[in-house]
Design a protein around this motif. Sequence first.
Motif, PDB file in Angstrom:
ATOM      1  N   GLU A 153       0.887  -1.675   0.014  1.00  0.00           N
ATOM      2  CA  GLU A 153      -0.027   0.239   0.148  1.00  0.00           C
ATOM      3  C   GLU A 153       1.092   0.787   0.117  1.00  0.00           C
ATOM      4  O   GLU A 153       0.515   2.545  -1.090  1.00  0.00           O
ATOM      5  N   GLU A 154       2.288   0.869   0.689  1.00  0.00           N
ATOM      6  CA  GLU A 154       3.127   2.333   0.699  1.00  0.00           C
ATOM      7  C   GLU A 154       3.439   2.289  -0.773  1.00  0.00           C
ATOM      8  O   GLU A 154       3.350   3.877  -1.218  1.00  0.00           O
ATOM      9  N   ASP A 155       3.917   1.232  -0.906  1.00  0.00           N
ATOM     10  CA  ASP A 155       4.043   1.815  -3.273  1.00  0.00           C
ATOM     11  C   ASP A 155       3.403   2.556  -3.151  1.00  0.00           C
ATOM     12  O   ASP A 155       3.670   3.063  -4.608  1.00  0.00           O
ATOM     13  N   VAL A 156       2.183   1.940  -3.390  1.00  0.00           N
ATOM     14  CA  VAL A 156       1.113   2.187  -4.259  1.00  0.00           C
ATOM     15  C   VAL A 156       1.372   3.374  -4.587  1.00  0.00           C
ATOM     16  O   VAL A 156       0.432   4.319  -5.425  1.00  0.00           O
ATOM     17  N   GLN A 157       1.725   4.048  -2.504  1.00  0.00           N
ATOM     18  CA  GLN A 157       0.748   5.520  -2.378  1.00  0.00           C
ATOM     19  C   GLN A 157       1.956   6.559  -3.173  1.00  0.00           C
ATOM     20  O   GLN A 157       1.622   8.038  -4.122  1.00  0.00           O
ATOM     21  N   TYR A 158       3.447   5.750  -2.990  1.00  0.00           N
ATOM     22  CA  TYR A 158       3.909   7.273  -3.340  1.00  0.00           C
ATOM     23  C   TYR A 158       4.145   6.586  -5.316  1.00  0.00           C
ATOM     24  O   TYR A 158       4.418   8.151  -5.755  1.00  0.00           O
ATOM     25  N   TYR A 159       4.130   5.296  -5.858  1.00  0.00           N
ATOM     26  CA  TYR A 159       3.977   5.706  -7.120  1.00  0.00           C
ATOM     27  C   TYR A 159       2.823   6.632  -7.849  1.00  0.00           C
ATOM     28  O   TYR A 159       3.152   6.822  -8.773  1.00  0.00           O
ATOM     29  N   LYS A 160       2.002   6.722  -6.907  1.00  0.00           N
ATOM     30  CA  LYS A 160       0.749   7.428  -7.424  1.00  0.00           C
ATOM     31  C   LYS A 160       1.127   8.628  -7.424  1.00  0.00           C
ATOM     32  O   LYS A 160       0.868   9.763  -8.040  1.00  0.00           O
ATOM     33  N   GLU A 161       1.708   9.541  -6.267  1.00  0.00           N
ATOM     34  CA  GLU A 161       2.217  10.575  -6.418  1.00  0.00           C
ATOM     35  C   GLU A 161       2.772  11.020  -6.690  1.00  0.00           C
ATOM     36  O   GLU A 161       3.214  11.679  -7.554  1.00  0.00           O
ATOM     37  N   GLN A 162       4.118  10.167  -7.789  1.00  0.00           N
ATOM     38  CA  GLN A 162       5.334  10.719  -8.654  1.00  0.00           C
ATOM     39  C   GLN A 162       4.386  10.416  -9.693  1.00  0.00           C
ATOM     40  O   GLN A 162       5.097  11.614 -10.661  1.00  0.00           O
ATOM     41  N   THR A 163       3.115   9.939 -10.082  1.00  0.00           N
ATOM     42  CA  THR A 163       2.673  10.256 -11.176  1.00  0.00           C
ATOM     43  C   THR A 163       2.383  11.765 -11.682  1.00  0.00           C
ATOM     44  O   THR A 163       2.403  11.758 -12.782  1.00  0.00           O
ATOM     45  N   ILE A 164       1.706  11.625 -10.050  1.00  0.00           N
ATOM     46  CA  ILE A 164       0.478  13.342 -10.086  1.00  0.00           C
ATOM     47  C   ILE A 164       1.878  14.805 -10.635  1.00  0.00           C
ATOM     48  O   ILE A 164       1.771  15.659 -11.281  1.00  0.00           O
ATOM     49  N   VAL A 165       3.062  14.219  -9.709  1.00  0.00           N
ATOM     50  CA  VAL A 165       4.306  14.792  -9.363  1.00  0.00           C
ATOM     51  C   VAL A 165       5.040  15.998 -11.180  1.00  0.00           C
ATOM     52  O   VAL A 165       4.550  15.900 -11.408  1.00  0.00           O
ATOM     53  N   ASN A 166       4.974  13.834 -11.095  1.00  0.00           N
ATOM     54  CA  ASN A 166       5.697  14.597 -13.384  1.00  0.00           C
ATOM     55  C   ASN A 166       4.431  14.931 -13.820  1.00  0.00           C
ATOM     56  O   ASN A 166       4.891  15.691 -14.730  1.00  0.00           O
ATOM     57  N   ALA A 167       3.868  15.248 -13.999  1.00  0.00           N
ATOM     58  CA  ALA A 167       2.362  15.395 -14.850  1.00  0.00           C
ATOM     59  C   ALA A 167       2.261  16.588 -14.255  1.00  0.00           C
ATOM     60  O   ALA A 167       2.158  17.442 -15.584  1.00  0.00           O
ATOM     61  N   VAL A 168       2.356  17.601 -13.594  1.00  0.00           N
ATOM     62  CA  VAL A 168       2.219  18.563 -12.881  1.00  0.00           C
ATOM     63  C   VAL A 168       3.666  19.237 -13.633  1.00  0.00           C
ATOM     64  O   VAL A 168       3.773  20.554 -14.185  1.00  0.00           O
ATOM     65  N   ASN A 169       4.511  18.925 -13.193  1.00  0.00           N
ATOM     66  CA  ASN A 169       6.135  19.226 -13.596  1.00  0.00           C
ATOM     67  C   ASN A 169       6.383  19.138 -14.924  1.00  0.00           C
ATOM     68  O   ASN A 169       7.011  20.584 -15.291  1.00  0.00           O
ATOM     69  N   VAL A 170       5.896  18.078 -15.851  1.00  0.00           N
ATOM     70  CA  VAL A 170       6.389  18.043 -16.965  1.00  0.00           C
ATOM     71  C   VAL A 170       5.775  19.292 -18.478  1.00  0.00           C
ATOM     72  O   VAL A 170       5.857  19.661 -19.280  1.00  0.00           O
ATOM     73  N   THR A 171       4.344  19.755 -17.147  1.00  0.00           N
ATOM     74  CA  THR A 171       2.839  20.650 -18.561  1.00  0.00           C
ATOM     75  C   THR A 171       3.339  21.719 -17.174  1.00  0.00           C
ATOM     76  O   THR A 171       2.769  23.081 -17.743  1.00  0.00           O
ATOM     77  N   SER A 172       4.410  22.112 -16.490  1.00  0.00           N
ATOM     78  CA  SER A 172       4.395  23.531 -16.282  1.00  0.00           C
ATOM     79  C   SER A 172       4.827  24.233 -16.700  1.00  0.00           C
ATOM     80  O   SER A 172       5.000  25.948 -15.843  1.00  0.00           O
ATOM     81  N   GLY A 173       6.710  24.376 -17.419  1.00  0.00           N
ATOM     82  CA  GLY A 173       7.683  25.117 -18.295  1.00  0.00           C
ATOM     83  C   GLY A 173       8.585  25.380 -16.641  1.00  0.00           C
ATOM     84  O   GLY A 173       9.154  24.633 -15.747  1.00  0.00           O
ATOM     85  N   GLU A 174       8.354  26.613 -16.830  1.00  0.00           N
ATOM     86  CA  GLU A 174       8.813  27.352 -15.914  1.00  0.00           C
ATOM     87  C   GLU A 174       8.434  28.254 -14.795  1.00  0.00           C
ATOM     88  O   GLU A 174       8.723  29.269 -14.173  1.00  0.00           O
TER      89      GLU A 174
END
Length: 222
Positions: free
Chosen positions: A92-113
């Motif tokens: 469960e801890e790993d699933v939560q970590y990967y879900k959060e990383q997915t969201i982090v990557n989606a925001v960072n990759v579309t946020s530019g600078e």
Amino acid sequence: MSKEAKISIGLLIFPVIVSALLILPVHEEYTTKGNIEPVTELGVDGSVYFTYVQSGIVENYIDKYYLDYLYEDTEYYSLNDYEYDYYTTDYEEDVQYYKEQTIVNAVNVTSGEGPEQENQNRITEIIQEASEYYGDSFGLMIAIGLLEEDLNKDYSQGGSLVMGKDDVYEVAKAAPNSKIIAVHMEAVNHWALSREDLKNFSQEKGFDFSLMIPIDGESYKF
């Protein structure tokens, strides 16, 4: 012993046997499809939808019957002792970590600078909204929704999500530190733009360094 007594004993024993079988240990992983939801459910002002996979473990037949009652097309996979220990400790801890990383990557990759604190606030908001959704399979749809929000685009219009060269250019400007991979090019059912035309356009606009256009069968490692 009379016939009536045997029947009575049998009627008493039968529920005990059934109950024992139902709680017999069964260590299996299950997966089942979640619903199709709009990205607006995650606080993203986009037009696209996402789906997700629900997963977990069952420990007896009662669990299995209950899941089969709740969901259609539930699949089960037997777990060995090592896999079962992982599911009951770190999973469960790993699933939560990967879900959060997915969201982090989606925001960072579309946020530019964009400002770092602003990005972090958005990440926190989406993680909170996504708390009821299981897994990490919706990152791409979050990213597309964020692009729609940022570029004031609606990729659901016209019945197609196929992007033209100008759309690719807008993505490159919105996410200048990202690598863009143009896939499904020159497909029979949506050949609106050739690889060569997109390559020439990217060179003309000066974003060819961030654009990758694989040929059929080509793959990349990052």
